[in-house]
Structures are given as C-alpha cells and as structure tokens.
Design a protein around this motif. Structure first.
Motif, short mmCIF file in Angstrom:
data_model
loop_
_atom_site.label_atom_id
_atom_site.label_comp_id
_atom_site.label_asym_id
_atom_site.label_seq_id
_atom_site.Cartn_x
_atom_site.Cartn_y
_atom_site.Cartn_z
N GLY A 146 0.82 -1.22 0.00
CA GLY A 146 0.00 0.00 0.00
C GLY A 146 0.84 1.25 0.00
N ARG A 147 1.81 1.30 -0.94
CA ARG A 147 2.76 2.43 -1.01
C ARG A 147 3.49 2.61 0.33
NH1 ARG A 147 -1.79 4.46 -4.01
NH2 ARG A 147 -1.28 4.46 -6.23
N HIS A 148 3.86 1.48 0.91
CA HIS A 148 4.65 1.42 2.14
C HIS A 148 3.89 1.93 3.36
CE1 HIS A 148 8.54 0.22 3.57
NE2 HIS A 148 8.63 1.29 4.35
N ARG A 149 2.58 2.02 3.26
CA ARG A 149 1.80 2.55 4.38
C ARG A 149 1.27 1.46 5.30
NH1 ARG A 149 -2.36 6.10 1.02
NH2 ARG A 149 -3.52 6.08 2.98
N VAL A 150 1.19 0.23 4.82
CA VAL A 150 0.51 -0.83 5.58
C VAL A 150 1.47 -2.00 5.82
CG1 VAL A 150 -1.45 -2.40 5.64
CG2 VAL A 150 -1.68 -0.17 4.53
N PRO A 151 1.86 -2.26 7.08
CA PRO A 151 2.68 -3.44 7.35
C PRO A 151 1.83 -4.71 7.26
CG PRO A 151 2.12 -2.36 9.41
CD PRO A 151 1.56 -1.49 8.31
N LEU A 152 2.39 -5.73 6.66
CA LEU A 152 1.68 -7.00 6.63
C LEU A 152 1.67 -7.60 8.04
CD1 LEU A 152 3.08 -8.62 3.36
CD2 LEU A 152 0.80 -7.67 3.73
N THR A 153 0.55 -8.20 8.41
CA THR A 153 0.49 -8.96 9.66
C THR A 153 1.11 -10.32 9.39
OG1 THR A 153 -1.50 -7.81 10.41
CG2 THR A 153 -1.03 -9.95 11.39
N LEU A 154 2.22 -10.60 10.05
CA LEU A 154 2.95 -11.84 9.81
C LEU A 154 2.44 -12.93 10.75
CD1 LEU A 154 6.57 -10.39 9.52
CD2 LEU A 154 5.08 -11.13 7.66
N HIS A 155 2.04 -14.05 10.16
CA HIS A 155 1.75 -15.25 10.93
C HIS A 155 2.99 -16.14 10.78
CE1 HIS A 155 -2.94 -14.99 11.05
NE2 HIS A 155 -2.37 -13.82 11.25
N LEU A 156 3.81 -16.15 11.82
CA LEU A 156 5.06 -16.92 11.78
C LEU A 156 4.74 -18.37 12.14
CD1 LEU A 156 7.31 -14.31 13.61
CD2 LEU A 156 6.89 -14.55 11.15
N LEU A 157 5.11 -19.28 11.26
CA LEU A 157 4.68 -20.67 11.38
C LEU A 157 5.83 -21.58 11.79
CD1 LEU A 157 2.60 -20.92 8.07
CD2 LEU A 157 1.83 -20.11 10.32
N SER A 158 5.48 -22.65 12.49
CA SER A 158 6.43 -23.71 12.81
C SER A 158 6.69 -24.55 11.56
CB SER A 158 5.86 -24.59 13.91
OG SER A 158 4.82 -25.41 13.37
N PRO A 159 7.65 -25.49 11.61
CA PRO A 159 7.84 -26.39 10.46
C PRO A 159 6.58 -27.18 10.10
CG PRO A 159 9.77 -26.47 11.86
CD PRO A 159 8.73 -25.65 12.60
N ALA A 160 5.67 -27.33 11.07
CA ALA A 160 4.40 -28.04 10.79
C ALA A 160 3.31 -27.07 10.32
CB ALA A 160 3.94 -28.77 12.04
N HIS A 161 3.70 -25.84 10.01
CA HIS A 161 2.78 -24.81 9.50
C HIS A 161 1.74 -24.40 10.54
CE1 HIS A 161 4.22 -24.82 5.30
NE2 HIS A 161 4.51 -26.07 5.56
N ARG A 162 2.13 -24.47 11.82
CA ARG A 162 1.24 -23.98 12.87
C ARG A 162 1.75 -22.62 13.35
NH1 ARG A 162 1.66 -29.57 14.48
NH2 ARG A 162 -0.32 -30.64 14.10
N VAL A 164 3.14 -19.73 15.49
CA VAL A 164 3.82 -19.62 16.78
C VAL A 164 3.88 -18.16 17.24
CG1 VAL A 164 5.19 -21.70 16.47
CG2 VAL A 164 6.10 -19.52 15.66
N GLN A 165 3.62 -17.23 16.33
CA GLN A 165 3.63 -15.80 16.68
C GLN A 165 2.87 -15.04 15.60
OE1 GLN A 165 5.40 -14.83 19.49
NE2 GLN A 165 4.85 -12.68 19.39
N VAL A 166 2.14 -14.00 16.00
CA VAL A 166 1.48 -13.08 15.07
C VAL A 166 2.01 -11.69 15.39
CG1 VAL A 166 -0.71 -12.06 14.34
CG2 VAL A 166 -0.59 -14.51 14.86
N THR A 167 2.54 -11.00 14.38
CA THR A 167 3.15 -9.69 14.65
C THR A 167 3.14 -8.82 13.40
OG1 THR A 167 5.14 -8.59 15.48
CG2 THR A 167 5.48 -10.50 14.08
#
Length: 216
Positions: A146-162, A164-167
């Motif tokens: 969004g022209r550098h205005r909107v940070p993506l919400t990262l869903h950080l996943l484990s090796p099993a794709h679960r 482990v953190q949202v940031t």
C-alpha cells in the motif's frame, strides 16, 4: 400473430441483475482467485476512496451499473456462470488503477528463502502473510504494501505450519520474542535449523540450509 410477446432484453437483464443482487452474488462464478482480486481492490479502496467499492455491499448497491452490460442478451440464470468475473472487476478500474494494482496491492510476496507466498486480503484492514519462520531469516523488518503505508500482519509458522507468533513488528520479534520461540521449536524440531542470530542466518524452505551456506 404471436399471442405472447418475447420479453424485452432490457427487462430480462434487469430481472437477472436483481436476482443476482438478492442472492448475494452466489449465482456468479466466484473462485478463490476472483475473491482475492475483489479483496485486493477493497484494500485499495480503503487506502484511496477514488478506487471503486467492490465489497459485497458496494457491488450490491451498484449492481445495475456494473453488471447490467454483461448480462444483456442472457436469458437464463445458469448463463451467469459463464461470466468472466475477473475481467468484470478489472473493468471497473481505470487504466492507472489497473497499472498500479500489482505494485501497491500485490497478490504474493517473495520472502528471503525465495518462496512466493500469497498475501491473504480476507481482512482488508490487516492483510496477512503466513510463512514458516525459517524462511524469513535475514528479513530485518516487516514487509509493507500500500505504497509502504501498511505493514503485513505476519503469521510466523512452525515447520508443521502452525502459528507460533502473530506480529506486525518483525524487528521487535527478532529482538525479544525469537529466543523463547526458538527454544520451544528447537525441542520439538531438533533436526531443523535454529540459529542464534536470525538476522545473519541463511533463510531456508528446507529442514536445514545447505551446509556451505550456513554462517559459522
């Protein structure tokens, strides 16, 4: 003479459009791809109201304008399934909007491991990128759209794709949250690569990066 006149095409079109709107557009050939396109345009409308409102509510309110030209000549509801919905949605954009959509609201992003990962715009106020933690090593900060205005919400996943953190603050996670997460994941996935310095580590989509690429 025919005793029953054929209905006028404009009348048939009006009936079809009204039926589509009343049905919540379930008669249209939505796919995962066309829904994502719709959500990306909704995201752009939030950034800039000059973009059309193609939310379900917006489409319902303007159905006569955008849908009528495409149903003219159709006679049965089943024929709606043949409409090219992606082209119809893109046709609601002007030339400049079509030219900038992929840059400002990309459908995917390339992460440090080289994987192309789709951005989820289901919530246009907070688009999501879900990726395995190991594929993001070396990324110093959260990616923005969004022209550098909107940070993506990262869903950080484990090796099993679960998750482990949202940031939305990847730099902060590397500084404060990573080491707790690393200890937990290292115990559950001991064969995987869990470096002490995630910013200098080699990102990988595999269990471990190639030995000749690993620092130290």
């Amino acid at each position: 003479d025919r005793s029953i006149a054929s209905p006028h095409p404009a009348h048939v079109a009006a009936v079809l459009v009204d039926g589509v709107a009343q049905n919540g557009f379930r008669d249209l050939p939505w796919t995962e791809g066309t829904r994502q396109l719709q959500q990306r345009i909704v995201f752009m409308h939030r950034l800039d109201p000059a973009w059309p409102d193609v939310s379900d509510a917006g489409l319902r309110a303007t159905a006569n304008d955008w849908l009528t030209p495409h149903v003219h000549g159709l006679t049965r509801r089943e024929e709606l399934r043949r409409l090219d919905l992606a082209s119809i949605l893109l046709g609601m954009l002007d030339w400049e909007q079509r030219a900038t959509l992929d840059d400002v609201a990309p459908s995917y992003i390339v992460v440090p491991s080289g994987s192309r990962i789709r951005i989820d715009y289901t919530n246009p106020a907070s688009p999501v990128l879900a990726a395995r933690l190991q594929e993001l090593f070396g990324w110093t900060d959260s990616p923005r759209i969004g022209r550098h205005r909107v940070p993506l919400t990262l869903h950080l996943l484990s090796p099993a794709h679960r998750p482990v953190q949202v940031t939305t603050d990847l730099a902060g996670f590397w500084r404060t949250g990573y080491f707790e997460v690393m200890k937990e994941l290292k115990g559950r996935y001991p064969k995987h690569y869990w470096p002490d310095d995630p910013l200098r580590a080699v990102p990988t989509r595999h269990v471990r990066p190639r030995a000749d690429k690993v620092e130290g």
